[in-house]
Design an enzyme around this catalytic site. Structure first.
Site, mmCIF file in Angstrom:
data_model
loop_
_atom_site.group_PDB
_atom_site.id
_atom_site.type_symbol
_atom_site.label_atom_id
_atom_site.label_comp_id
_atom_site.label_asym_id
_atom_site.label_seq_id
_atom_site.Cartn_x
_atom_site.Cartn_y
_atom_site.Cartn_z
ATOM 1 N N ASP A 487 13.365 29.417 15.473
ATOM 2 C CA ASP A 487 13.436 28.304 16.286
ATOM 3 C C ASP A 487 12.109 27.772 16.464
ATOM 4 O O ASP A 487 11.818 26.756 16.947
ATOM 5 C CB ASP A 487 13.772 28.889 17.730
HETATM 6 C C1 GLC Z 1 15.439 33.879 19.456
HETATM 7 C C2 GLC Z 1 16.580 32.791 19.492
HETATM 8 C C3 GLC Z 1 17.199 33.005 18.194
HETATM 9 C C4 GLC Z 1 16.277 32.573 16.849
HETATM 10 C C5 GLC Z 1 15.041 33.611 17.143
HETATM 11 C C6 GLC Z 1 14.078 33.278 16.035
HETATM 12 O O1 GLC Z 1 15.769 35.017 19.409
HETATM 13 O O2 GLC Z 1 17.591 33.400 20.420
HETATM 14 O O3 GLC Z 1 18.264 32.040 17.937
HETATM 15 O O4 GLC Z 1 16.756 32.624 15.859
HETATM 16 O O5 GLC Z 1 14.541 33.848 18.393
HETATM 17 O O6 GLC Z 1 13.283 32.162 16.620
HETATM 18 C C1 GLC Z 2 10.990 29.827 21.833
HETATM 19 C C2 GLC Z 2 11.091 31.432 21.209
HETATM 20 C C3 GLC Z 2 12.092 31.601 20.466
HETATM 21 C C4 GLC Z 2 13.375 31.339 20.776
HETATM 22 C C5 GLC Z 2 13.467 29.771 21.468
HETATM 23 C C6 GLC Z 2 14.476 29.378 22.223
HETATM 24 O O1 GLC Z 2 10.873 29.168 20.788
HETATM 25 O O2 GLC Z 2 9.798 31.726 20.546
HETATM 26 O O3 GLC Z 2 12.157 32.909 20.065
HETATM 27 O O4 GLC Z 2 14.451 31.365 20.164
HETATM 28 O O5 GLC Z 2 12.557 29.714 22.459
HETATM 29 O O6 GLC Z 2 14.630 28.153 22.978
#
Ligand code: GLC
Ligand code: GLC
Length: 814
Positions: A487
């Site tokens: 993300d």
């Molecule tokens: C969080 C999100 C997931 C994403 C991950 C890596 O755990 O829930 O959807 O893949 O972060 O950014």
């Molecule tokens: C932030 C976190 C990531 C998560 C995302 C969801 O980017 O670092 O882990 O998946 O928020 O909105």
């Protein structure tokens, strides 16, 4: 240092000191009514949706950390001394404290000056309520006169509004009290058709429903005015902050034990039956009263508890293993499976780190969560798949998140995360492999919840796959969109304005930045989809998918390989990410794990090279970090990933979710030793002894462990709601132990450590119980199978055609 121990026999973790480094929590409820409960009874409850139907109030990031919950106070009416048996809120000098977190329940208690008190908290199956069973024993040799006070604070339903809109909310709160039951009915007079109730099994000596009356305006939870005085005020909440508190006096003779039951419930009413008498403003309590009458009876409460225990015994019994490693056994047999239920129910919505108002159910998250859950309650997995698919857009793209209560896509976050659609293929495929239920593909499912748009689910999968083919970048790799699985790799964001969301801000048109990770995912989902097509007799279509997969594989090798490892992406300028050419972020875990998991480079040494690079550059004793070198400054063209300080979260943290991809990749190359070694590094049970450093619960995975660039390397964060649960369960059961579900049956292909003489397992699969006995006779992973004494060809067992319900399988590894 340890703060407790596992009790495997009772499937409990026993916390033996209340001052754990962080609140160590458990989940109550596994269907529609849910609660979070910490080891000192902190936490809150909600119905289905932690944002839209919050029943009790909780304040995150509080001081002290965990304040507010399902509290009980005991008061010695002789001396006037009072304490809380769960330590918080009073933090008195209690003895013999313990908190037993079990499967859907927690028992918390202690002894104070000879008064033993334990409370068992749980949510009965198929009910929208929770039971607190308080058991009191007088260990003194004199009688004691006690007062018991219960307290919890009602939330005014919408948790977001509740914590922001005070100018309105301080005037809306309403309650009723009848026969000692406290009813919370804020907004029931207008558009809500639900209320909460809080009852007690004893005749009350008083009650309170206004927080200020209970606490006193300037007291904390540790010194409530009412408890100090030993007398409730019978306050009625008119606005402000409705709470529920019962006051019960009792006398305990030496050695005597008594029980008090409290029930906190949620009740919905048909609109035309909301009031009694009709036309009045008084809640129709008939339904709630009937439920209360049942569960306030200790015998009925016990029976409900026994049903819950039987339910969990059966669920966990579907897959039990006996390996030489106690940490593997404990996680597979108990805690990892249990955590998979939590992630299935919560996605990433409500934990002690997810506020319940931020995120609903994630499209990619919930699809992946199925991998660890689908064998437990397939019917619920099926429903979830259809709900998720109904939020898919007609383009094949998907809403990134949806609200569990409304089952509608979340517009605030929108779509454009270009990995999302593929996880639906993987989730559906996992469901069919487990159940053999092909009918799901013919279910008619809407797009974007719009009536009239229905197509069979199978077409949703076709569109998922086509979505990527229609969005390829300059190298023929998939365009990344807002982000892929990571993300925080926001390659079209270019945000220089504080406070902008990295996920939803798009300042570039997005036609250049490509993801090698999505390419790997595409290769994986394409094979899954081809297998489904083939089984449905669509040979030409299957062949097309295989050709697309072959082409993408070639593209990855041509433009996604850096010499010793897979690249991660190309940015908006067409520059490489995850390459030796980069100043920082030269190698990333996701593309190594996922490309090899998908089968790229298994034959020609490429996969081995990639995994060797992981070992050299990314592996630490606490797990495998996400990338190296970490980003030491903010990169406008990379986005959120470089916003985190070095070693945390996506910036070179050990993001546990992607470790199992490498673990599975290792098994694909036959490296059982390496796979299990990586597995153990992040296994919470194996990290129990590191309690001071790890800090999170030793019975569940955390999203992150601080990486080697972090000052707190080894420190875990964001426990419970992480894709690690499903993926690590999948990795250990299906790939290391090799008990693998396939469309055609159950495959046994263990890739276990060379030092293991074998292992045993019981797996219930499509209604048949397989008793599996694996014996090692050589150092390798070549498996030969005997099924009920008869040697079979290959290693996939097709479900028995003669109705046998028990099957013995002998597996010999050479
Ligand atoms: C969080 C999100 C997931 C994403 C991950 C890596 O755990 O829930 O959807 O893949 O972060 O950014
Ligand atoms: C932030 C976190 C990531 C998560 C995302 C969801 O980017 O670092 O882990 O998946 O928020 O909105």
């Amino acid at each position: 240092m340890q703060f407790g121990h596992f009790d495997d026999l009772n499937r409990e973790y026993v916390i033996t000191r209340p001052d754990t480094p962080l609140p160590w929590i458990n989940y109550l409820g596994c269907q529609a009514y849910f609660g979070l409960i910490s080891n000192t009874a902190g936490g809150y409850s909600f119905y289905k949706d932690a944002r839209l139907r919050r029943i009790t109030r909780y304040r995150y990031n509080n001081v002290p950390y965990d304040f507010g919950g399902r509290y009980l106070y005991l008061r010695d009416n002789g001396s006037g001394e009072f304490w809380s048996p769960s330590w918080q809120p009073t933090r008195s000098a209690i003895e013999d404290y313990s908190c037993r977190h079990g499967m859907g329940y927690s028992i918390i208690g202690s002894t104070y000056q000879g008064i033993e008190a334990h409370t068992r908290y749980f949510v009965p199956l198929n009910e929208n309520l929770e039971i607190w069973q308080l058991t009191l024993t007088n260990k003194r040799d004199t009688p004691v006169e006690l007062s018991t006070f219960s307290i919890q604070e009602f939330c005014l339903w919408d948790a977001q509004d509740d914590s922001t809109n005070f100018q309105r909310n301080f005037s809306t709160g309403q309650v009723e009290v009848e026969d000692g039951v406290i009813y919370h009915k804020t907004e029931y007079r207008e558009r809500r058709d639900h209320f909460a109730y809080f009852g007690c099994s004893r005749q009350l000596d008083g009650f309170d429903t206004q927080r200020e009356a209970f606490l006193g305006a300037y007291n904390g939870w540790d010194t409530p005015a009412v408890v100090k005085a030993g007398k409730s005020t019978d306050s009625m909440a008119h606005g402000w902050s409705p709470v529920g508190s019962h006051h019960v006096k009792l006398t305990l003779q030496p050695g005597e034990t008594q029980q008090i039951v409290f029930v906190l419930g949620y009740q919905e009413m048909p609109v035309d039956q909301k009031f009694d008498p009709p036309g009045s403003q008084i809640i129709n309590k008939a339904a709630a009263k009937a439920t209360l009458a049942k569960y306030l009876d200790p015998t009925q409460a016990d029976a409900a508890f026994d049903r819950l225990a039987a339910y969990w015994k059966e669920l966990l019994g579907l897959c039990q293993v006996e390996t030489p490693d106690p940490h593997t056994n404990r996680m597979v047999n108990i805690w990892n499976a249990y955590q998979c239920m939590a992630t299935f129910n919560m996605s990433r919505s409500a934990s002690f780190y997810e506020s319940g108002i931020g995120r609903g159910l994630g499209f990619r998250d919930s699809n992946q969560d199925l991998l660890g859950f689908v064998h437990m309650v397939p019917s619920r997995a099926r429903e979830r798949i259809l709900d998720l698919a109904a939020t898919q857009l007609s383009s094949g793209g998907a809403y990134h998140q949806y609200q569990p209560l409304t089952k509608r896509g979340n517009n605030d976050v929108g779509s454009g995360f270009n990995d999302d659609p593929h996880w639906l293929i993987i989730g559906v495929s996992a469901y069919i492999k487990e159940t053999g239920d092909w009918s799901i593909l013919d279910e008619k499912v809407q797009y974007d919840n719009q009536a009239g748009t229905e197509t069979p689910l199978y077409e949703h999968l076709q569109r998922s796959f086509a979505y990527t083919l229609a969005r390829l970048g300059p190298h023929g790799l998939p365009l990344i969109g807002r982000a892929d699985w990571n993300d925080c790799l926001n390659l079209n964001c270019f945000s220089d304005t504080p406070g902008q969301s990295f996920q939803t801000t798009t300042n570039k048109n997005g036609q250049v930045a490509e993801s090698v990770f999505i390419a790997g995912l595409f290769v994986h989902s394409g094979q899954e989809l081809a297998n489904l097509a083939e089984a449905r007799g669509l040979q030409a279509e299957a062949a097309r998918y295989r050709a697309d997969v072959a082409k993408m594989t070639a593209t990855v090798m041509a433009h996604g390989w850096d010499g010793d490892w897979f690249l991660r992406a190309y940015d908006d300028f067409g520059h490489k990410i995850g390459s030796k050419e980069c100043a920082e972020g030269q190698i990333y875990i996701e593309s190594q794990g996922y490309c090899v998991l998908a089968g790229i480079g298994l034959e020609d040494g490429v996969a081995q090279k990639a995994l060797d690079s992981v070992r050299t550059h990314l592996a630490t004793k606490h797990g495998i970090v996400l990338q190296q070198p970490c980003y030491s400054k903010y990169y406008l063209e990379l986005g959120e990933i470089s916003s985190y300080p070095p070693g945390y979260k996506e910036n070179a943290g050990i993001f546990c979710h992607n470790n199992p991809w490498v673990i599975i990749a290792e098994t694909r190359l036959g490296s059982g030793d390496q796979a299990h070694d990586y597995y153990t590094r992040i296994n919470p049970s194996a990290r129990e002894a590191l309690g001071d450093l790890h800090r999170c619960e030793p019975y569940v995975y955390a999203q992150m462990i601080a990486g080697k660039d972090a000052p707190t390397h080894g420190e875990a964060k964001n426990s419970w709601l992480t894709g690690t649960a499903a993926w690590n369960y999948f990795a250990i059961v299906q790939w290391i132990l090799g008990i693998r579900t396939e469309l055609g049956g159950l495959t046994l292909a263990p890739v276990i450590p060379t030092t293991w003489p074998g292992f045993r397992a019981t797996r219930v699969f499509r209604g048949v119980t397989y008793h599996i006995d694996v014996k090692r006779e050589g150092k390798g992973s070549q498996a030969s199978l005997e099924v009920d004494g008869i040697a079979i060809k290959g290693n996939t067992i097709t479900p028995p055609s003669d109705g046998r319900k028990e099957v013995s399988v002998k597996v010999t590894l050479r």
